[in-house]
Design an enzyme around this catalytic site. Structure first.
Site, PDB file in Angstrom:
ATOM      1  N   LYS A  76      35.813  33.018  47.335  1.00 58.35           N
ATOM      2  CA  LYS A  76      36.889  33.220  48.311  1.00 58.35           C
ATOM      3  C   LYS A  76      36.308  33.084  49.719  1.00 58.35           C
ATOM      4  O   LYS A  76      35.180  33.524  49.966  1.00 58.35           O
ATOM      5  CB  LYS A  76      37.476  34.633  48.084  1.00 58.35           C
ATOM      6  CG  LYS A  76      38.670  34.970  48.964  1.00 58.35           C
ATOM      7  CD  LYS A  76      39.238  36.349  48.602  1.00 58.35           C
ATOM      8  CE  LYS A  76      40.455  36.715  49.419  1.00 58.35           C
ATOM      9  NZ  LYS A  76      41.029  38.033  49.031  1.00 58.35           N
ATOM     10  N   SER A 151      46.042  38.233  48.033  1.00 56.48           N
ATOM     11  CA  SER A 151      45.542  37.247  48.965  1.00 56.48           C
ATOM     12  C   SER A 151      44.544  36.259  48.362  1.00 56.48           C
ATOM     13  O   SER A 151      44.291  35.219  48.956  1.00 56.48           O
ATOM     14  CB  SER A 151      44.878  37.958  50.143  1.00 56.48           C
ATOM     15  OG  SER A 151      43.707  38.638  49.710  1.00 56.48           O
ATOM     16  N   SER A 175      44.846  42.215  45.640  1.00 55.99           N
ATOM     17  CA  SER A 175      44.594  40.781  45.847  1.00 55.99           C
ATOM     18  C   SER A 175      43.789  40.058  44.786  1.00 55.99           C
ATOM     19  O   SER A 175      43.693  38.834  44.820  1.00 55.99           O
ATOM     20  CB  SER A 175      43.921  40.563  47.193  1.00 55.99           C
ATOM     21  OG  SER A 175      44.893  40.633  48.197  1.00 55.99           O
TER      22      SER A 175
END
Ligand code: GLN
Length: 484
Positions: A76, A151, A175
């Protein structure tokens, strides 16, 4: 090649059936083919990946590799990667080249893993749909008209489309688990302190935790072995032994007591999602587990508490993005105040600004006691609910998210509707507990996740509970047709 488990890939690499360069190239080719449409990656580090793969092949040839040596992964874009843009999906950090590696990245590198690139996300991890990214929304491979969740939506989409064999995410309020639910993945948010936050760009420091997003509990266990552990550079990381998370995957579930919080099955839960989750829980009963209805009476406080605590902490964390120390700098400032206000005004997106304003307000003199302090008290009540429940049960189960993937734009005009996406995940972060989402079925062709919540540092048990289910079901092996 992209349908294999990490342990199958590992065997193929160790025996020389494939090389890491071939495997890496295979995934880079898939990224080239599909990323234009999905927008799962912000940055693809092709040259660096092939160099890492060559180095891994050398180690493998000398029989010096570990179990994950040569296996590619996606990080990420919240983890600092030395020499590579680390944007947090914000215009603020669009030009930020991290000068050092996050501990998580250092650990995957030293395990000999190959970083394919940095995945898209909601800006500074604020969101549940990946629609707040400066680089545009990510599409859900199961239905490209739908969001992948957020997210960690880029990691989720990359995994669902098999553009990487495993990925990292972070979870402040859901997330990892919510996008895992919406994209048919096995995602684990560990206990707060299990994995170092060093070099992970902070959103809400007392809630943020990194974890694996994988195709199975077994794969997640492999990555947990690498990611976990004490780090003196993170004062909140916990000095506690890391078990071999793969060692207990096959333990029997006979006698396991599963708590079912009645607050998780009430109003707001899509009835079709409820049906999928209930069917999965029945399967556990058939596997020898006992079910027990429990109550987490302060669940209704979780979303309001989170939306004081997280914005308060983010307003403080993001103050360093001022165009001087970090972040986008406005052109031709007329004085210092103009430099600050325009840099921040231009660099941050709407949702981030909303959070900073709420947080600054909640922390202001005169309001602190009414909001932040009160939220901390609610947080304690939420934690106590869980501790009480764990006197009677081993794990808690429920839905990961109230609905399957929703359509782009469906919730963007209504922040509160968006915030409700995390209604079943947020209290786990507020309590600092570990939680997982595993594939449990489909509603109208869209995946639905089952959430499994554990007691502190009980990740091994969560993985065991998830793995046993995955031995009996094949939901986690399903791949969207277009990406087979
Ligand atoms: N959706 C939640 C938020 O917007 C949680 C995000 C997260 O876990 N990073 O804050």
């Amino acid at each position: 090649m992209h349908n294999k488990s990490l342990s199958e890939l590992s065997t193929a690499l160790q025996t020389g059936d494939i090389s890491s360069v071939e495997l890496t190239q295979h995934y880079l080719d898939r990224i080239n083919q599909y990323n234009g449409d999905l927008n799962a990656f912000i940055t693809v580090t092709e040259d660096r990946a092939l160099e890492q793969a060559k180095a891994a092949d050398k180690l493998l040839a000398e029989k010096k590799g570990g179990p994950l040596t040569g296996i590619p992964l996606a990080h990420k874009d919240i983890f600092c990667t030395k020499g590579v843009r680390t944007s947090c999906a914000s215009r603020m950090l669009d030009k930020f080249i991290a000068p050092y590696d996050a501990t998580v990245v250092e650990k995957t590198d030293s395990a000999g893993m190959v970083t394919l690139g940095k995945t898209n996300m909601d800006e500074f991890a604020m969101g549940s749909s990946n629609e707040t990214s400066f680089y545009g929304p990510v599409k859900n491979p199961w239905d490209t008209g739908c969001v992948p969740g957020g997210s960690s939506g880029g990691s989720a989409a990359a995994m669902a489309a098999r553009l990487a064999p495993v990925a990292t995410g972070t979870d402040t309020g859901g997330s990892i688990r919510q996008p895992s639910s919406l994209c048919n993945l096995t995602g684990l948010k560990p206990t707060y302190g299990r994995i170092s936050r060093y070099g992970m760009i902070a959103f809400a420091s007392s809630l943020d935790q990194a974890g694996p997003m994988a195709n199975s509990a077994e794969d997640a266990a492999w990555l947990m072995n690498i990611m976990s552990g004490f780090d003196p550079r993170d004062s909140t990381s916990v000095d506690r032994d890391v078990p071999d998370y793969t060692a207990t995957l096959n333990d029997s579930l006979e006698g396991l007591t599963i708590g079912l919080p009645k607050e998780y099955f009430g109003e707001g839960l899509d009835p079709q999602v409820a049906e999928v989750v209930e069917t999965a829980i029945k399967q556990y009963e058939a596997m020898g587990a006992k079910l027990k209805e429990i109550t987490l009476p302060n669940t209704h406080l979780a979303v309001p508490t989170y939306y004081v605590v997280a914005p308060a902490e983010c307003s403080s964390n993001l103050s360093r993005m001022d165009g001087v120390r970090f972040g986008h700098r406005a052109e031709d400032p007329k004085d210092l105040m103009d430099l600050y206000t325009r840099s921040r005004g231009e660099g941050f997106g709407e949702e981030v600004k909303r959070r900073i304003m709420i947080g600054t307000y909640a922390l202001s003199a005169g309001y602190y006691d009414a909001y932040y302090l009160k939220a901390q008290q609610c947080r304690r009540l939420i934690r106590d609910d869980f501790l009480k429940a764990y006197e009677e049960v081993d794990v808690i189960m429920g839905p990961s998210a109230p609905t399957p993937a929703f359509r782009f734009g469906e919730k963007t005009d209504d922040p509160v509707a968006m915030y409700m996406e995390d209604i079943y995940t947020i209290n786990v972060n507020l309590a600092g507990l570990p939680g997982m989402s595993i594939p449990a079925g489909f509603v109208n062709g869209l995946p639905v996740g089952l959430q499994i919540i554990g007691n502190y540092f009980d990740e091994a048990r969560l993985l065991n509970v998830a793995h046993q289910y995955q031995q009996q079901t094949d939901w986690h092996t399903r791949i969207p047709d277009a990406f087979k």
